[in-house]
Enzyme design. Structure first.
Site, PDB file in Angstrom:
ATOM      1  CG  ASP A 108      89.545  92.534 132.927  1.00 38.31           C
ATOM      2  OD1 ASP A 108      90.629  91.974 133.148  1.00 38.31           O
ATOM      3  OD2 ASP A 108      89.074  93.404 133.673  1.00 38.31           O
ATOM      4  CG  ASP A 159      81.765  92.802 134.647  1.00 39.09           C
ATOM      5  OD1 ASP A 159      82.619  93.322 135.387  1.00 39.09           O
ATOM      6  OD2 ASP A 159      81.573  93.181 133.471  1.00 39.09           O
ATOM      7  CB  CYS A 211      66.054  89.433 150.848  1.00 37.48           C
ATOM      8  SG  CYS A 211      67.615  88.629 150.400  1.00 37.48           S
ATOM      9  CB  CYS A 231      70.184  86.283 151.230  1.00 35.68           C
ATOM     10  SG  CYS A 231      70.468  87.686 152.334  1.00 35.68           S
ATOM     11  CB  CYS A 280      67.440  88.716 154.757  1.00 38.74           C
ATOM     12  SG  CYS A 280      68.026  90.194 153.887  1.00 38.74           S
ATOM     13  CG  HIS A 283      71.563  91.791 151.377  1.00 34.42           C
ATOM     14  ND1 HIS A 283      70.348  91.146 151.464  1.00 34.42           N
ATOM     15  CD2 HIS A 283      71.305  93.005 150.821  1.00 34.42           C
ATOM     16  CE1 HIS A 283      69.385  91.937 150.997  1.00 34.42           C
ATOM     17  NE2 HIS A 283      69.946  93.066 150.601  1.00 34.42           N
TER      18      HIS A 283
END
Length: 381
Positions: free
Chosen positions: A96, A270, A308, A310, A313, A339
């Site tokens: 930015d 974002d 989930c 991931c 998890c 996560h």
């Protein structure tokens, strides 16, 4: 003629909304859109390694011009070979302009036509940031996508003030374009402002589109206005932006806002939200937010989210994460951050599939019901 550093390829429009599937081509890879971009303010996504981010499918991440200018300084990053080498991230980087930080962190500032005089929030040192300086810093950082220097006025600021502000922001954007040294290596986006005034949003969009940036950002949202007000601005802004350029909604990352933003034609998002709330023990799940520090999870040996897949998890339980937070162990922050980012990146993957299948509104209804969001239908869809 030099090829632009950033290209957007429109692949498909969803049948019932303004949502679109596309590909964002950068000097460091091509990535599917709509996309969520993790925020690495100081050249790091807090608590996570680049390898972990890559493993969960992150494509473009953000870094902050203002903070890297103050420390370690853009010259050190440039000496390291640019931000990609400095932080060991081989995929896309967006920086930015520093404008939002100047207006949000500096207690005392003086806005002039030349730029902004203010004091560092770290040392109190007197500083000056202009459109040319913001571009110079980002050129040294070597990001794939840079932002024009803009003023980010409050959403509910007066009409006259915001009109003067967007006109100055357009002039600053033009100066930034002239100062940009490497358009073949770095793409510079314009930022549409205008607060809650639709005609000023439209004026800002028209003026910036006339400058032919390779992409366009929508700024000044998610700063205190309601979700309905934000969606209303998006509905009246994204249609004014070129169909063949990427559209980026800055600083927005709650699951409902991501879905509703995509429905209104946004390609890129974002936000610090997933890592910020993770550090407080709050986890996003398909059933809504879960505060894993709560006592109710002390004997809960199930994953954070049974839907989930991931790493967290698959390997850890709510009881274990609660223990880590109660014991002030850093691993708890890392696992919750991993996560939450995976959750949002996977949500974007599901959104892209829903666009492909032309059932994004059905997906929204089911997701909102499971997550516990208000079921009111999106405006105009």
């Amino acid at each position: 003629m030099t090829e632009p550093a950033i290209k957007y390829h429109l692949l498909k429009k969803e049948a019932h909304t303004a949502a679109r599937l596309g590909k964002l081509q950068t000097p460091h890879g091509t990535y599917p859109t709509p996309m969520f971009m993790p925020v690495g303010t100081q050249a790091t996504v807090k608590t996570l390694t680049p390898e972990e981010l890559e493993s969960m499918g992150a494509g473009v991440i953000l870094s902050n011009t203002y903070h890297l200018w103050l420390r370690p300084g853009e010259k050190i990053v440039e000496e390291a070979g640019g931000l990609h080498h400095f932080m060991n991230w081989k995929r896309g980087i967006l920086t930015d302009s520093g404008g939002f930080q100047v207006f949000s962190l500096a207690k005392i500032r003086d806005i002039t036509e030349e730029g902004v005089h203010f004091r560092s929030h770290l040392s109190g040192e007197k500083l000056f940031l202009s459109p040319e300086k913001a571009i110079q810093i980002q050129n040294a950082l070597g990001s794939d996508i840079m932002m024009s220097f803009d003023e980010c006025p409050p959403f509910f600021e007066s009409y006259d003030y915001i009109k003067r502000s967007i006109e100055r922001t357009t002039r600053w954007a033009e100066r930034g374009l002239k100062a940009h040294q490497h358009p073949e290596r770095q793409g510079l986006f314009g930022i549409v402002q205008g607060g809650g005034h639709l005609d000023l949003r439209q004026q800002s969009a028209r003026d910036l589109v006339s400058l032919d940036f390779p992409g366009y950002s929508i700024g000044g949202l998610s700063v205190g206005e309601s979700k309905a007000e934000m969606n209303h601005v998006l509905e009246n802004t994204t249609p004014l932006l070129p169909e063949n350029k990427p559209r980026y909604l800055m600083g927005v990352g709650s699951p409902d806002a991501l879905i509703d933003g995509v429905i209104r034609g946004v390609d890129m998002f974002d936000c610090v939200l997933p890592t910020r709330i993770a550090r407080n023990g709050t986890c996003m799940t398909s059933h809504g937010r879960l505060v894993v520090k709560n006592a109710t999870y002390a004997h809960d040996f199930t994953p954070l989210d049974d839907n989930c897949d991931c790493y967290v998890c698959q390997n850890y339980t709510r009881a274990y994460l609660r223990h880590l937070f109660k014991a002030d162990e850093i691993l708890g922050l890392r696992l919750a951050s991993y996560h939450n980012l995976y959750f949002l990146l996977n949500l974007m993957k599901q959104i892209r599939q829903a666009i492909e299948d032309d059932n994004l509104l059905d997906f929204r209804a089911e997701f909102f019901e499971n997550y516990g969001f208000n079921q009111k239908n999106p405006r105009n869809f």
